[in-house]
Enzyme design. Structure first.
Site, short mmCIF file in Angstrom:
data_model
loop_
_atom_site.label_atom_id
_atom_site.label_comp_id
_atom_site.label_asym_id
_atom_site.label_seq_id
_atom_site.Cartn_x
_atom_site.Cartn_y
_atom_site.Cartn_z
N HIS A 1 5.09 46.50 -15.64
CA HIS A 1 4.75 45.79 -16.88
C HIS A 1 4.02 44.50 -16.51
O HIS A 1 4.21 43.95 -15.42
CB HIS A 1 6.01 45.45 -17.65
CG HIS A 1 6.68 46.63 -18.29
ND1 HIS A 1 7.58 46.48 -19.32
CD2 HIS A 1 6.59 47.96 -18.05
CE1 HIS A 1 8.02 47.67 -19.69
NE2 HIS A 1 7.43 48.59 -18.92
N GLU B 1 4.53 41.47 -17.39
CA GLU B 1 5.43 40.38 -17.04
C GLU B 1 5.95 40.51 -15.61
O GLU B 1 6.04 39.52 -14.89
CB GLU B 1 6.65 40.34 -17.98
CG GLU B 1 6.30 40.16 -19.45
CD GLU B 1 6.25 41.47 -20.20
OE1 GLU B 1 6.70 41.49 -21.36
OE2 GLU B 1 5.75 42.48 -19.66
N CYS C 1 10.48 43.40 -23.14
CA CYS C 1 11.50 44.45 -23.24
C CYS C 1 12.76 44.00 -22.47
O CYS C 1 12.75 42.96 -21.81
CB CYS C 1 10.95 45.75 -22.66
SG CYS C 1 10.78 45.72 -20.85
N CYS D 1 12.05 43.32 -18.68
CA CYS D 1 11.30 42.09 -18.44
C CYS D 1 12.11 40.85 -18.79
O CYS D 1 12.04 39.84 -18.09
CB CYS D 1 9.98 42.14 -19.20
SG CYS D 1 8.86 43.42 -18.58
#
Length: 164
Positions: free
Chosen positions: A63, A65, A93, A96
């Protein structure tokens, strides 16, 4: 959502860094990735910029992040990302949000809410959970319309192509 008056960043500053995160999200879309972008700022200097790369890397943890956190840790030569602000185009999410807490990032600014997987305000409030030994301040809605539009257009195109 937590609004903290001690946040030294102005609305204009938030928008400037969120535009950089949006540019990263655009790069993700161009390469067929879900368009989420992130930048990490340390003392008014961008030390990390990333976008989703799950498809390219074949890695479910890739992801925006997560990649930005890794870059920032390398930039600071420390896993503790104190005095940093994470700007991300979509509400983080649970994975993260956990990484944000583990890396000690004290401030998160995000654009669009994620009603299906958001772990800052929408489904969970992990960054503010008092049962955990670390917390992070959160500001939401910065350039939310532009962030959301990029995601909506991406998924509309994916459906037109017959992709999930």
């Amino acid at each position: 959502m937590i609004f903290v008056e001690s946040d030294p960043s102005s609305a204009a500053e938030h928008e400037r860094y969120m535009r950089q995160a949006l540019a990263e999200a655009g790069a993700a879309a161009e390469s067929g990735e879900v368009p989420v972008g992130a930048v990490i700022v340390h003392r008014q200097r961008v030390i990390a910029a990333a976008h989703n790369q799950r498809e390219r890397l074949r890695d479910p943890t890739a992801h925006a992040e997560m990649i930005a956190i890794t870059q920032a840790a390398e930039s600071l030569s420390s896993w503790r990302l104190e005095n940093c602000t994470l700007y991300v185009t979509l509400e983080p999410c649970p994975m993260c949000a956990g990484a944000i807490l583990q890396s000690r990032i004290p401030r998160v600014v995000y654009g669009a809410a994620d009603p299906k997987a958001g772990a800052v305000d929408s489904l969970y409030r992990l960054l503010a959970d008092e049962r955990l030994n670390h917390r992070a301040e959160a500001t939401s809605g910065i350039l939310a319309e532009a962030c959301g539009r990029l995601l909506t257009e991406f998924f509309r195109r994916q459906r037109e192509l017959g992709k999930k």
